[in-house]
Design an enzyme around this catalytic site. Structure first.
Site, PDB file in Angstrom:
ATOM      1  N   ASP A  68      -9.889   1.748  11.274  1.00 19.74           N
ATOM      2  CA  ASP A  68      -9.873   0.286  11.347  1.00 19.74           C
ATOM      3  C   ASP A  68      -8.531  -0.202  11.864  1.00 19.74           C
ATOM      4  O   ASP A  68      -8.351  -1.392  12.104  1.00 19.74           O
ATOM      5  CB  ASP A  68     -10.152  -0.312   9.959  1.00 19.74           C
ATOM      6  CG  ASP A  68     -10.307  -1.823   9.993  1.00 19.74           C
ATOM      7  OD1 ASP A  68     -11.022  -2.319  10.887  1.00 19.74           O
ATOM      8  OD2 ASP A  68      -9.702  -2.510   9.138  1.00 19.74           O
ATOM      9  N   ASN A  97      -3.674  -0.623  -5.437  1.00 17.14           N
ATOM     10  CA  ASN A  97      -4.852  -1.414  -5.794  1.00 17.14           C
ATOM     11  C   ASN A  97      -6.103  -0.998  -5.018  1.00 17.14           C
ATOM     12  O   ASN A  97      -7.184  -0.826  -5.594  1.00 17.14           O
ATOM     13  CB  ASN A  97      -4.578  -2.900  -5.552  1.00 17.14           C
ATOM     14  CG  ASN A  97      -3.589  -3.473  -6.542  1.00 17.14           C
ATOM     15  OD1 ASN A  97      -3.439  -2.954  -7.655  1.00 17.14           O
ATOM     16  ND2 ASN A  97      -2.900  -4.534  -6.168  1.00 17.14           N
ATOM     17  N   ILE A  98      -5.967  -0.845  -3.708  1.00 13.21           N
ATOM     18  CA  ILE A  98      -7.137  -0.495  -2.893  1.00 13.21           C
ATOM     19  C   ILE A  98      -7.538   0.955  -3.117  1.00 13.21           C
ATOM     20  O   ILE A  98      -8.730   1.270  -3.258  1.00 13.21           O
ATOM     21  CB  ILE A  98      -6.867  -0.769  -1.404  1.00 13.21           C
ATOM     22  CG1 ILE A  98      -6.689  -2.274  -1.167  1.00 13.21           C
ATOM     23  CG2 ILE A  98      -8.006  -0.237  -0.546  1.00 13.21           C
ATOM     24  CD1 ILE A  98      -6.313  -2.649   0.249  1.00 13.21           C
ATOM     25  N   HIS A 129      -9.506  -3.757  13.044  1.00 11.89           N
ATOM     26  CA  HIS A 129      -8.692  -4.208  11.912  1.00 11.89           C
ATOM     27  C   HIS A 129      -9.414  -5.312  11.125  1.00 11.89           C
ATOM     28  O   HIS A 129      -8.910  -6.430  10.970  1.00 11.89           O
ATOM     29  CB  HIS A 129      -7.329  -4.710  12.395  1.00 11.89           C
ATOM     30  CG  HIS A 129      -6.257  -4.601  11.347  1.00 11.89           C
ATOM     31  ND1 HIS A 129      -4.952  -4.364  11.653  1.00 11.89           N
ATOM     32  CD2 HIS A 129      -6.305  -4.705   9.994  1.00 11.89           C
ATOM     33  CE1 HIS A 129      -4.230  -4.332  10.546  1.00 11.89           C
ATOM     34  NE2 HIS A 129      -5.035  -4.535   9.524  1.00 11.89           N
ATOM     35  N   GLU A 178      -2.148  -2.130  18.578  1.00 11.81           N
ATOM     36  CA  GLU A 178      -3.276  -3.046  18.388  1.00 11.81           C
ATOM     37  C   GLU A 178      -3.103  -4.291  19.258  1.00 11.81           C
ATOM     38  O   GLU A 178      -2.061  -4.936  19.203  1.00 11.81           O
ATOM     39  CB  GLU A 178      -3.395  -3.439  16.913  1.00 11.81           C
ATOM     40  CG  GLU A 178      -3.756  -2.259  16.019  1.00 11.81           C
ATOM     41  CD  GLU A 178      -3.976  -2.659  14.569  1.00 11.81           C
ATOM     42  OE1 GLU A 178      -3.878  -3.868  14.236  1.00 11.81           O
ATOM     43  OE2 GLU A 178      -4.263  -1.768  13.752  1.00 11.81           O
ATOM     44  N   GLY A 199     -10.600  -4.932   7.871  1.00 15.43           N
ATOM     45  CA  GLY A 199     -10.660  -4.611   6.450  1.00 15.43           C
ATOM     46  C   GLY A 199     -10.820  -5.808   5.532  1.00 15.43           C
ATOM     47  O   GLY A 199     -11.617  -5.802   4.596  1.00 15.43           O
ATOM     48  N   THR A 240      -7.650   2.868   6.885  1.00 16.36           N
ATOM     49  CA  THR A 240      -7.726   1.409   6.851  1.00 16.36           C
ATOM     50  C   THR A 240      -6.384   0.811   6.451  1.00 16.36           C
ATOM     51  O   THR A 240      -6.311  -0.354   6.075  1.00 16.36           O
ATOM     52  CB  THR A 240      -8.808   0.941   5.846  1.00 16.36           C
ATOM     53  OG1 THR A 240      -8.514   1.492   4.554  1.00 16.36           O
ATOM     54  CG2 THR A 240     -10.196   1.374   6.283  1.00 16.36           C
TER      55      THR A 240
END
Length: 305
Positions: A251, A150-151, A274, A256, A276, A225
């Site tokens: 991102d 989708n992205i 992060h 993390e 997005g 991302t």
């Protein structure tokens, strides 16, 4: 009996308010692991973002859990296989952040191509480096998209409107008419920009490694991302040092939040924490999708759990 819902990460305040009208909501953003193991024991539903890790040890403590909702897309922080073994359904808000992440990718490409970050820093320091940093247009450049879900498809469409040549690699999705599908190695060798949009799996862990960097077109820009572990950061550092990679925009990171990293030594790189899906619109869409998921859940358990 009303569902007992545990929310372990920050969500839009309106979601907590709406859910509290109908369910027993326990809002615990930032909850630590030991407290989570206690809280989850009697909950029917848990809503998490990427921070909360629901591994086997945590899920074993969940005596009543029937539904996990990931407020976002990636499921790598959830042991989905073990959840299924225990009869726990796992859902995500797969459509909510498509536009927000896609726009971030486009923003990264514009910022990298026009040296916006170093020019901003230079101007702030009192310099007027108008002719020092010469940028370039995105029109006519090759964008290689790894993962055309989708992205990835959304990024491709936006890039096409900017006049970019869009190429894609995806072993599962190859039916998008406005993307020219080529091999992984071809993506590496012809792209001016590479944007990564794959889930974290055993197959995609360190997909971008030293071998992949060596095959890249010299001067490429890398954007990630998706998930930090998809990129071997040591290989990325080597690529930046050699000039094979002109710059990057990350991102997401292998750890993390990231600790001290050699990547931070490079001025031609952009780093964000992060973010997005971190837009007002995406958060509202996440809220709406979560509400719809819970409505479907009520059909299965019409009288509560």
């Amino acid at each position: 009996m009303a569902f007992r819902i545990l929310i372990t990460d920050v969500v839009h305040e309106s979601l907590v308010e709406i859910l509290s009208r109908k369910y027993m909501v326990f809002y615990r953003p930032g909850i630590e692991r030991n407290r989570l193991e206690e809280e989850i024991e009697d909950k029917d539903v848990i809503i998490v973002r990427s921070r909360t890790r629901l591994n086997r040890e945590v899920l074993q403590r969940a005596k009543n859990l029937k539904l996990i909702i990931r407020a976002g897309i990636g499921l790598d922080n959830i042991d989905c296989e073990f959840a299924r073994e225990r009869g726990i359904e796992v859902r995500n808000t797969k459509n909510a952040s498509i536009n927000s992440v896609s726009e971030l990718v486009i923003g990264f490409m514009i910022a990298l191509s026009r040296n916006i970050l170093p020019l901003s820093n230079s101007t702030r320091s009192g310099k007027w480096d108008k002719d020092k940093f010469i940028g370039f247009e995105l029109k006519g450049k090759n964008l290689g998209i790894i993962g055309t879900g989708n992205i990835g498809r959304s990024v491709a469409l936006m890039a096409r409107f900017l006049g970019m040549n869009v190429f894609g690699f995806d072993p599962f999705n190859k039916d998008v008419s406005f993307i020219k599908y080529i091999s992984f190695d071809e993506i590496l060798s012809i792209s001016h920009f590479i944007s990564i949009h794959v889930p974290l799996t055993e197959e995609t862990y360190h997909l971008i490694n030293k071998k992949a960097v060596d095959k890249m077109r010299r001067g490429v820009f890398l954007i990630n991302t998706s998930r930090g572990e998809v990129v071997d950061e040591e290989a990325l550092v080597c690529g930046l040092k050699s000039g094979k990679i002109s710059g990057c925009a990350l991102d997401v990171f292998e750890t993390e939040p990231p600790e001290e990293s050699k990547l931070f030594e490079f001025d031609n790189c952009i780093f964000t924490p992060h973010i997005g899906e971190n837009t007002e619109e995406a958060k509202m869409k996440i809220k709406d999708e979560i509400i719809e998921i819970l409505k479907e859940f009520e059909v299965v358990f019409p009288h509560g759990v």
